[in-house]
Write a protein that holds these residues in place. Sequence first.
Motif, PDB file in Angstrom:
ATOM      1  N   ALA A  40       0.838  -1.205   0.000  1.00  0.00           N
ATOM      2  CA  ALA A  40       0.000   0.000   0.000  1.00  0.00           C
ATOM      3  C   ALA A  40       0.873   1.255   0.000  1.00  0.00           C
ATOM      4  N   THR A  41       1.965   1.219   0.769  1.00  0.00           N
ATOM      5  CA  THR A  41       2.869   2.379   0.808  1.00  0.00           C
ATOM      6  C   THR A  41       3.510   2.583  -0.562  1.00  0.00           C
ATOM      7  N   LEU A  42       3.972   1.495  -1.161  1.00  0.00           N
ATOM      8  CA  LEU A  42       4.617   1.618  -2.479  1.00  0.00           C
ATOM      9  C   LEU A  42       3.613   2.108  -3.527  1.00  0.00           C
ATOM     10  N   GLY A  49       4.394   9.340  -8.484  1.00  0.00           N
ATOM     11  CA  GLY A  49       5.528   9.340  -9.410  1.00  0.00           C
ATOM     12  C   GLY A  49       6.902   9.167  -8.777  1.00  0.00           C
ATOM     13  N   VAL A  50       6.937   8.788  -7.475  1.00  0.00           N
ATOM     14  CA  VAL A  50       8.244   8.717  -6.795  1.00  0.00           C
ATOM     15  C   VAL A  50       9.111   7.577  -7.357  1.00  0.00           C
ATOM     16  N   ILE A  87      13.295   2.265  -3.578  1.00  0.00           N
ATOM     17  CA  ILE A  87      13.164   3.228  -4.682  1.00  0.00           C
ATOM     18  C   ILE A  87      14.479   3.367  -5.445  1.00  0.00           C
ATOM     19  N   THR A  88      15.582   3.455  -4.713  1.00  0.00           N
ATOM     20  CA  THR A  88      16.853   3.669  -5.419  1.00  0.00           C
ATOM     21  C   THR A  88      17.302   2.401  -6.160  1.00  0.00           C
ATOM     22  N   ALA A  89      16.858   1.220  -5.697  1.00  0.00           N
ATOM     23  CA  ALA A  89      17.136   0.000  -6.474  1.00  0.00           C
ATOM     24  C   ALA A  89      16.366   0.052  -7.795  1.00  0.00           C
ATOM     25  N   ALA A 115       5.653   5.113 -13.930  1.00  0.00           N
ATOM     26  CA  ALA A 115       4.319   5.171 -13.313  1.00  0.00           C
ATOM     27  C   ALA A 115       4.230   4.271 -12.082  1.00  0.00           C
ATOM     28  N   GLY A 116       5.294   3.546 -11.807  1.00  0.00           N
ATOM     29  CA  GLY A 116       5.277   2.646 -10.652  1.00  0.00           C
ATOM     30  C   GLY A 116       4.408   1.419 -10.881  1.00  0.00           C
TER      31      GLY A 116
END
Length: 378
Positions: A40-42, A49-50, A87-89, A115-116
């Motif tokens: 849910a967090t991701l 857009g993170v 995120i950085t991976a 877009a994740g």
Amino acid sequence: MAFDISADEQDLVDAVTRISTEVLAPQAAAADESERVSDATLKTLAEVGVLGLNLPEEFGGPGVGSVAMSRMVAAVTEACASTASIITAQFLATDSILLAGTDAQRAEWLPKAAAGEIIGSFGLTEPGAGSNPAEMSTKATRVEGGWHLKGTKCFITNAGFADFIVVYAKTDSEAGRKGISAFIVDTAAAEGLNFNPPERTMGLRGSPVYEFTIDTVVPADALLGVEGEGFTTAMRVLDRGRIEVAAMSLGISKAALDAAVAWAGERRINGKPLNRLQGIAFKLADMYTRYRSAWLLTMDAAEQRDAEVDFTRSSATAKLAASEAAAFIADEALQIHGGYGFTRDFPLERYVRDARIYRIYEGSSEIQRTIIARSLAH
Ligand SMILES: Cc1cc2nc3c(=O)[nH]c(=O)nc-3n(C[C@H](O)[C@H](O)[C@H](O)COP(=O)(O)OP(=O)(O)OC[C@H]3O[C@@H](n4cnc5c(N)ncnc54)[C@H](O)[C@@H]3O)c2cc1C
């Protein structure tokens, strides 16, 4: 040396900082305890857009510079280091495609990652090849209809739940670094991918890392860009990634420093706040000095990257300084909290555990020193 960002970039930094404070910080302790940042967090991060912050506008990203990116990565980490690592991976995986992919590969993978909708993973390290990835033994052999990939990768962030993994493998065992190529492995389509349970790590527990074996045939167009360019691609990706590790180090440093300053102002010994004791005040001054130095080096590396000059040495310098500073600052912040810092009721012990990895991954401190020293000798 202004480290300026545009008004649009500042708006994005503000938005990412807000979502980090409102969404990420409240779940950080639970992600650590449960050993997983929730889907849910991701999903929330994907919606804003993170997961594609590193990508240019033509592929659905915001097209921001590295100075702005570093500020956003630091803000995310200040709230939750595990989330920042996931995120950085993703950035390592998509940067590989951005830097080396064909037009078709970029068009196929990058907009969905921006877009994740899909999560990526960067598969370089192996049980027998970490600091020196050129010693890898995973092989890719040309076969009818594509490439047969066979080998073992370890410590790969996101791999067990990734939609695609950029797997680095030897296509020519005799050619040294020039014999390494990269492949985009679609995890849903690839048979013969077997993941071990996540490693039981000291920190970043909400960001699982996996060992996996691969024994599968991928289509010919899974070859990322040009055969034999994989090592160069990985090094270019890591040059960028090291600025992000430096930015993550800044995030933990800031969280720990702020906590220490607040605690030293409130906690009283002999009727006076802790910060009136010179021994504690000097610690805070040293922590701030290390933080500020690391911040300047990180922004300097980011600015060099934005200026499109060679930034290998500056990214290594920033990573070395910032990761060592983060470990020092988190440890001193815990010390200033005394016994309370050692409990899990406070985030200090988590900061210490999380910060420890920055001196190891994407090239250890020893490797950064090697890179810096080699560049000085030229
Ligand atoms: C939480 C976590 C997440 C990770 N995520 C990823 C990922 O997503 N993708 C990926 O590919 N990898 C990932 N890694 C792997 C990571 O990048 C490696 O662990 C790191 O590069 C070090 O390799 P190694 O563990 O094999 O240590 P080694 O290479 O065995 O090094 C052992 C020690 O020797 C030192 N050393 C090595 N060479 C030299 C030298 N030339 N001079 C002086 N000292 C030296 C090292 O600094 C270290 O202290 C991750 C690791 C962890 C723990």
